[in-house]
Design a protein around this motif. Structure first.
Motif, PDB file in Angstrom:
ATOM      1  N   LYS A  37      38.969 -15.700 -61.058  1.00  0.00           N
ATOM      2  CA  LYS A  37      39.562 -17.040 -61.160  1.00  0.00           C
ATOM      3  C   LYS A  37      38.684 -18.094 -60.507  1.00  0.00           C
ATOM      4  CE  LYS A  37      44.216 -15.498 -61.730  1.00  0.00           C
ATOM      5  NZ  LYS A  37      45.504 -15.200 -61.220  1.00  0.00           N
ATOM      6  N   LYS A  38      37.989 -17.712 -59.439  1.00  0.00           N
ATOM      7  CA  LYS A  38      37.119 -18.664 -58.742  1.00  0.00           C
ATOM      8  C   LYS A  38      35.785 -18.826 -59.472  1.00  0.00           C
ATOM      9  CE  LYS A  38      35.421 -19.910 -54.207  1.00  0.00           C
ATOM     10  NZ  LYS A  38      35.507 -19.656 -52.779  1.00  0.00           N
ATOM     11  N   TYR A  39      35.276 -17.740 -60.057  1.00  0.00           N
ATOM     12  CA  TYR A  39      33.989 -17.753 -60.765  1.00  0.00           C
ATOM     13  C   TYR A  39      34.157 -17.223 -62.195  1.00  0.00           C
ATOM     14  CZ  TYR A  39      32.357 -18.164 -55.957  1.00  0.00           C
ATOM     15  OH  TYR A  39      32.152 -18.576 -54.664  1.00  0.00           O
ATOM     16  N   PRO A  40      34.934 -17.900 -63.020  1.00  0.00           N
ATOM     17  CA  PRO A  40      35.243 -17.363 -64.345  1.00  0.00           C
ATOM     18  C   PRO A  40      34.030 -17.246 -65.269  1.00  0.00           C
ATOM     19  CG  PRO A  40      36.013 -19.622 -64.175  1.00  0.00           C
ATOM     20  CD  PRO A  40      35.545 -19.207 -62.807  1.00  0.00           C
ATOM     21  N   ILE A  41      33.103 -18.170 -65.180  1.00  0.00           N
ATOM     22  CA  ILE A  41      31.938 -18.135 -66.073  1.00  0.00           C
ATOM     23  C   ILE A  41      31.058 -16.941 -65.748  1.00  0.00           C
ATOM     24  CG2 ILE A  41      29.849 -19.368 -66.779  1.00  0.00           C
ATOM     25  CD1 ILE A  41      31.448 -21.977 -66.328  1.00  0.00           C
ATOM     26  N   ALA A  42      30.797 -16.705 -64.460  1.00  0.00           N
ATOM     27  CA  ALA A  42      29.966 -15.567 -64.055  1.00  0.00           C
ATOM     28  C   ALA A  42      30.639 -14.255 -64.455  1.00  0.00           C
ATOM     29  CB  ALA A  42      29.708 -15.595 -62.557  1.00  0.00           C
ATOM     30  N   ALA A  43      31.917 -14.124 -64.144  1.00  0.00           N
ATOM     31  CA  ALA A  43      32.627 -12.884 -64.461  1.00  0.00           C
ATOM     32  C   ALA A  43      32.626 -12.617 -65.964  1.00  0.00           C
ATOM     33  CB  ALA A  43      34.059 -12.947 -63.928  1.00  0.00           C
ATOM     34  N   LYS A  44      32.920 -13.625 -66.760  1.00  0.00           N
ATOM     35  CA  LYS A  44      32.939 -13.450 -68.213  1.00  0.00           C
ATOM     36  C   LYS A  44      31.555 -13.092 -68.739  1.00  0.00           C
ATOM     37  CE  LYS A  44      34.167 -15.779 -72.557  1.00  0.00           C
ATOM     38  NZ  LYS A  44      33.474 -14.769 -73.277  1.00  0.00           N
ATOM     39  N   SER A  45      30.544 -13.774 -68.234  1.00  0.00           N
ATOM     40  CA  SER A  45      29.179 -13.513 -68.679  1.00  0.00           C
ATOM     41  C   SER A  45      28.766 -12.079 -68.378  1.00  0.00           C
ATOM     42  CB  SER A  45      28.220 -14.493 -68.005  1.00  0.00           C
ATOM     43  OG  SER A  45      26.886 -14.180 -68.321  1.00  0.00           O
ATOM     44  N   TRP A  46      29.046 -11.614 -67.157  1.00  0.00           N
ATOM     45  CA  TRP A  46      28.672 -10.250 -66.789  1.00  0.00           C
ATOM     46  C   TRP A  46      29.449  -9.223 -67.598  1.00  0.00           C
ATOM     47  CZ3 TRP A  46      28.901 -11.289 -60.827  1.00  0.00           C
ATOM     48  CH2 TRP A  46      27.804 -12.047 -60.464  1.00  0.00           C
ATOM     49  N   LEU A  47      30.721  -9.471 -67.813  1.00  0.00           N
ATOM     50  CA  LEU A  47      31.514  -8.540 -68.621  1.00  0.00           C
ATOM     51  C   LEU A  47      31.026  -8.509 -70.069  1.00  0.00           C
ATOM     52  CD1 LEU A  47      35.060  -9.262 -67.181  1.00  0.00           C
ATOM     53  CD2 LEU A  47      33.856  -7.068 -67.107  1.00  0.00           C
ATOM     54  N   ASP A  48      30.735  -9.682 -70.631  1.00  0.00           N
ATOM     55  CA  ASP A  48      30.270  -9.753 -72.019  1.00  0.00           C
ATOM     56  C   ASP A  48      28.902  -9.091 -72.202  1.00  0.00           C
ATOM     57  OD1 ASP A  48      32.572 -11.127 -72.618  1.00  0.00           O
ATOM     58  OD2 ASP A  48      31.596 -13.089 -72.798  1.00  0.00           O
ATOM     59  N   LYS A  49      28.079  -9.148 -71.175  1.00  0.00           N
ATOM     60  CA  LYS A  49      26.707  -8.641 -71.272  1.00  0.00           C
ATOM     61  C   LYS A  49      26.519  -7.321 -70.531  1.00  0.00           C
ATOM     62  CE  LYS A  49      24.704 -12.633 -72.854  1.00  0.00           C
ATOM     63  NZ  LYS A  49      25.632 -13.225 -73.684  1.00  0.00           N
ATOM     64  N   TRP A  50      27.608  -6.607 -70.264  1.00  0.00           N
ATOM     65  CA  TRP A  50      27.527  -5.398 -69.451  1.00  0.00           C
ATOM     66  C   TRP A  50      26.558  -4.371 -70.034  1.00  0.00           C
ATOM     67  CZ3 TRP A  50      27.567  -3.743 -64.910  1.00  0.00           C
ATOM     68  CH2 TRP A  50      27.571  -2.380 -64.651  1.00  0.00           C
ATOM     69  N   ILE A  51      26.514  -4.216 -71.330  1.00  0.00           N
ATOM     70  CA  ILE A  51      25.616  -3.219 -71.934  1.00  0.00           C
ATOM     71  C   ILE A  51      24.174  -3.527 -71.558  1.00  0.00           C
ATOM     72  CG2 ILE A  51      24.704  -2.358 -74.124  1.00  0.00           C
ATOM     73  CD1 ILE A  51      27.549  -2.614 -75.232  1.00  0.00           C
ATOM     74  N   ASN A  52      23.789  -4.795 -71.608  1.00  0.00           N
ATOM     75  CA  ASN A  52      22.420  -5.169 -71.221  1.00  0.00           C
ATOM     76  C   ASN A  52      22.207  -5.031 -69.720  1.00  0.00           C
ATOM     77  OD1 ASN A  52      21.844  -5.802 -73.897  1.00  0.00           O
ATOM     78  ND2 ASN A  52      22.419  -7.922 -73.624  1.00  0.00           N
ATOM     79  N   LEU A  53      23.166  -5.480 -68.927  1.00  0.00           N
ATOM     80  CA  LEU A  53      23.037  -5.408 -67.476  1.00  0.00           C
ATOM     81  C   LEU A  53      22.980  -3.970 -66.979  1.00  0.00           C
ATOM     82  CD1 LEU A  53      25.591  -8.142 -66.371  1.00  0.00           C
ATOM     83  CD2 LEU A  53      23.117  -8.239 -66.106  1.00  0.00           C
TER      84      LEU A  53
END
Length: 117
Positions: free
Chosen positions: A15-31
């Motif tokens: 909730k505090k860092y929604p953009i970072a959390a969403k980005s990491w979740l969306d790109k988890w395969i690459n990360l």
């Protein structure tokens, strides 16, 4: 384990860092491919440390100078700083043998070891 930690991060900080959390979740395969290597190799291929070190050295010197008489004066100082910093770039990479062997195992079909990486 990494994905579970990412989910825990998202639950606690999403909730505090929604953009970072969403980005990491969306790109988890690459990360997550980064974590396929052991810690020594990750440290070698992780590029932000040298970049941050260079920026820190530039800021340290330029910050103490205050103002510059011209843009050219700043550019000359930047040139001298980078010239000095770049001497360290020729030093051997720590654990390069381990890193190159693991990269060769993973990508050996793409590159020849004798040609280097």
């Amino acid at each position: 384990m990494g994905y579970e930690n990412l989910l825990a991060f998202e639950e606690k900080w999403g909730k505090k860092y929604p953009i970072a959390a969403k980005s990491w979740l969306d790109k988890w395969i690459n990360l997550s491919t980064f974590f396929e290597y052991d810690e020594q190799v990750r440290k070698t291929i992780y590029t932000t440390n040298p970049i941050e070190r260079m920026h820190r050295q530039i800021r340290k010197i330029t910050k103490s100078k205050g103002t510059f008489s011209s843009e050219q004066a700043l550019m000359k100082l930047m040139f001298l700083i980078i010239k000095d910093i770049s001497k360290k770039w020729t030093m051997p990479v720590h654990n390069w043998g381990l890193t190159i062997s693991q990269l060769y195992i993973k990508f050996g079909d793409r590159r020849k070891l004798d040609r280097g990486f």
